[in-house]
Design a protein around this motif. Structure first.
Motif, PDB file in Angstrom:
ATOM      1  N   HIS A 173      24.960  11.211  25.325  1.00  0.00           N
ATOM      2  CA  HIS A 173      23.725  12.449  26.799  1.00  0.00           C
ATOM      3  C   HIS A 173      24.548  12.952  28.221  1.00  0.00           C
ATOM      4  O   HIS A 173      24.490  14.226  28.200  1.00  0.00           O
ATOM      5  CB  HIS A 173      23.512  10.604  27.617  1.00  0.00           C
ATOM      6  CG  HIS A 173      22.368  11.328  28.822  1.00  0.00           C
ATOM      7  ND1 HIS A 173      21.284  12.417  28.152  1.00  0.00           N
ATOM      8  CD2 HIS A 173      21.828  11.030  29.967  1.00  0.00           C
ATOM      9  CE1 HIS A 173      20.797  12.646  29.290  1.00  0.00           C
ATOM     10  NE2 HIS A 173      20.915  12.409  30.224  1.00  0.00           N
ATOM     11  N   ASP A 206      18.306  17.102  32.138  1.00  0.00           N
ATOM     12  CA  ASP A 206      18.751  15.922  31.428  1.00  0.00           C
ATOM     13  C   ASP A 206      17.052  15.448  30.555  1.00  0.00           C
ATOM     14  O   ASP A 206      17.722  15.133  29.984  1.00  0.00           O
ATOM     15  CB  ASP A 206      18.532  15.671  33.016  1.00  0.00           C
ATOM     16  CG  ASP A 206      18.724  14.412  32.967  1.00  0.00           C
ATOM     17  OD1 ASP A 206      19.436  13.756  31.981  1.00  0.00           O
ATOM     18  OD2 ASP A 206      17.813  13.935  33.448  1.00  0.00           O
ATOM     19  N   LYS A 235      24.582   4.926  35.759  1.00  0.00           N
ATOM     20  CA  LYS A 235      24.443   3.434  35.010  1.00  0.00           C
ATOM     21  C   LYS A 235      25.116   2.609  34.473  1.00  0.00           C
ATOM     22  O   LYS A 235      25.061   1.953  33.815  1.00  0.00           O
ATOM     23  CB  LYS A 235      23.438   4.590  33.412  1.00  0.00           C
ATOM     24  CG  LYS A 235      22.739   5.509  33.890  1.00  0.00           C
ATOM     25  CD  LYS A 235      22.108   6.236  32.605  1.00  0.00           C
ATOM     26  CE  LYS A 235      21.014   6.910  32.474  1.00  0.00           C
ATOM     27  NZ  LYS A 235      20.400   7.593  31.156  1.00  0.00           N
ATOM     28  N   HIS A 253      17.778  13.874  40.455  1.00  0.00           N
ATOM     29  CA  HIS A 253      17.512  14.439  39.037  1.00  0.00           C
ATOM     30  C   HIS A 253      16.230  13.698  38.602  1.00  0.00           C
ATOM     31  O   HIS A 253      16.253  14.403  37.513  1.00  0.00           O
ATOM     32  CB  HIS A 253      18.681  14.876  37.859  1.00  0.00           C
ATOM     33  CG  HIS A 253      19.388  13.117  37.886  1.00  0.00           C
ATOM     34  ND1 HIS A 253      20.474  12.203  38.503  1.00  0.00           N
ATOM     35  CD2 HIS A 253      19.277  12.434  36.215  1.00  0.00           C
ATOM     36  CE1 HIS A 253      20.297  11.343  37.680  1.00  0.00           C
ATOM     37  NE2 HIS A 253      19.797  11.086  36.738  1.00  0.00           N
ATOM     38  N   HIS A 303      25.980  13.043  37.028  1.00  0.00           N
ATOM     39  CA  HIS A 303      24.745  12.598  37.289  1.00  0.00           C
ATOM     40  C   HIS A 303      24.230  11.308  37.050  1.00  0.00           C
ATOM     41  O   HIS A 303      23.324  10.065  37.846  1.00  0.00           O
ATOM     42  CB  HIS A 303      23.837  13.503  36.690  1.00  0.00           C
ATOM     43  CG  HIS A 303      22.912  13.228  35.594  1.00  0.00           C
ATOM     44  ND1 HIS A 303      24.532  13.367  34.287  1.00  0.00           N
ATOM     45  CD2 HIS A 303      22.528  12.771  34.559  1.00  0.00           C
ATOM     46  CE1 HIS A 303      23.967  13.331  33.407  1.00  0.00           C
ATOM     47  NE2 HIS A 303      21.629  13.003  33.542  1.00  0.00           N
ATOM     48  N   ASP A 304      24.497  10.669  35.600  1.00  0.00           N
ATOM     49  CA  ASP A 304      24.173   9.012  35.664  1.00  0.00           C
ATOM     50  C   ASP A 304      25.480   8.320  35.626  1.00  0.00           C
ATOM     51  O   ASP A 304      24.944   7.110  34.998  1.00  0.00           O
ATOM     52  CB  ASP A 304      23.631   8.871  34.011  1.00  0.00           C
ATOM     53  CG  ASP A 304      22.268   9.540  33.687  1.00  0.00           C
ATOM     54  OD1 ASP A 304      21.329   9.580  35.162  1.00  0.00           O
ATOM     55  OD2 ASP A 304      21.615  10.353  32.902  1.00  0.00           O
TER      56      ASP A 304
END
Ligand SMILES: [Fe+2]
Ligand SMILES: [Fe+2]
Length: 358
Positions: free
Chosen positions: A189, A304, A225, A275, A221-222
């Protein structure tokens, strides 16, 4: 990927350097002189020899290599200054698997070598795979570090050029295809979003600096996680409401991780936190709406969502690109319609095929 290294054997430092620079985007490269002893030959996948065969040191060096190879064949391009049969024959007797004129552009020489090493792949494919691998290492390292603390923004910086160069030189299609071969969902991703963002930035003709800022934000951005339990993050199917609540914390957690990292720019901070915000206020974590959501965030949100739709997962087939574009276009009110149209154009140009959406 072209793992292992290429040895550029040269008795002309300037020319050798140019050859090594031409190899570098495709594989690791080592520049060597005729004193080379070929100690770590197991890691060597090919040789470019730009040396004067009439010099005794050269002959000793190349015969030493043949002795080490013990009859094994190693792709070796020898650059010759004469096309006469005698010169070619001499080079072949010293291990050349192909002879090319020494006047050729280094990129042509490198292409010829890799046609022997990886006959089934183009140079562009090899470059993209190398850049994906490099950026992937960085993502893995970043997620590992972020589990317990801040991340090294200087390390993130080293991921920018590989993404941007790969999309520029190998095209968006190449990037997406290679990235989608990876099984790790988060890895896939983050690299998809980074490649799509690089392609979108190119299509919008953003400046080099703005493109870098967007790709940097896409890569991290992630990052939140990294602190979401693996059972939720990698669940093979839809999340239940409780799991979704946990998953949604990743945006604010990512923002905290970046604040703890220091030296993080405002765009990366905003993109990481926002986001998942939607223009109609239905997003999270802060329920921002309209003008409170800046352009970089709007742009990345589109990449995204599209990336999430076209991802390859063990339990579901990837959504076709035209269908994914239709989903984006159906989100009017949540996403900026003009920006979605611009994104669709960037996809059409980047993938080199018409979109059926609309
Ligand atoms: Fe996210
Ligand atoms: Fe994401």
């Amino acid at each position: 990927m072209a793992s292992g290294n290429v040895v550029v054997l040269s008795d002309r430092p300037d020319r050798g350097r140019h050859l090594a620079e031409a190899v570098a985007p495709v594989a690791d490269c080592r520049l060597a002189g005729v004193e080379e002893h070929w100690a770590d030959l197991d890691a060597t996948i090919g040789i470019i020899a730009d040396v004067t065969p009439t010099r005794s040191e050269t002959r000793v060096c190349l015969n030493r290599l043949l002795g080490r190879l013990q009859g094994r064949r190693l792709p070796a391009i020898h650059l010759v200054r004469s096309s006469q049969a005698a010169a070619v024959h001499e080079a072949q007797s010293l291990g050349a698997t192909a002879c090319l004129p020494a006047t050729l552009d280094p990129s042509v020489v490198v292409e010829a070598l890799f046609r022997q090493i990886h006959p089934e792949d183009t140079i562009a494919e090899l470059i993209v795979r190398r850049h994906v691998a490099r950026t992937g290492e960085l993502i893995n390292s970043m997620f590992h570090t972020a589990e317990t603390g801040g991340i090294d923004m200087e390390e993130v910086e080293r991921g920018l050029d590989p993404v941007m160069d790969a999309v520029k030189d190998g095209g968006l299609t190449g990037w997406l295809e290679v990235v989608r071969m990876h099984d790790d969902i988060t890895f896939q991703h983050c690299l998809l979003v980074a490649g799509l963002t690089a392609g979108f930035a190119r299509s919008l003709r953003l400046s080099g600096g703005d493109s870098q800022r967007m790709v940097r934000a896409a890569l991290v951005h992630d990052v939140g996680k990294s602190r979401i339990p693996a059972a939720i993050l990698n669940k093979p199917g839809r999340l239940d409401p409780d799991e979704r609540t946990v998953m949604r914390t990743h945006a604010a957690i990512g923002h905290e991780i970046l604040l703890a990292s220091g030296s993080c720019d405002a765009i990366t901070l905003a993109v990481t936190r926002h986001h998942h915000e939607m223009l109609d206020g239905s997003g999270y974590p802060d329920g921002l709406s309209g003008s409170a959501i800046g352009d970089p965030v709007r742009l990345l949100t589109i990449c995204d969502i599209y990336a999430a739709l076209i991802e390859r997962r063990p339990y579901k087939a990837p959504m076709p690109e035209s269908e994914a574009l239709r989903v984006l276009q159906s989100m009017e009110g949540k996403l900026e319609a003009g920006l979605v149209d611009a994104f669709a154009k960037s996809i059409v140009v980047g993938l080199g095929r018409p979109a059926a959406a609309g």
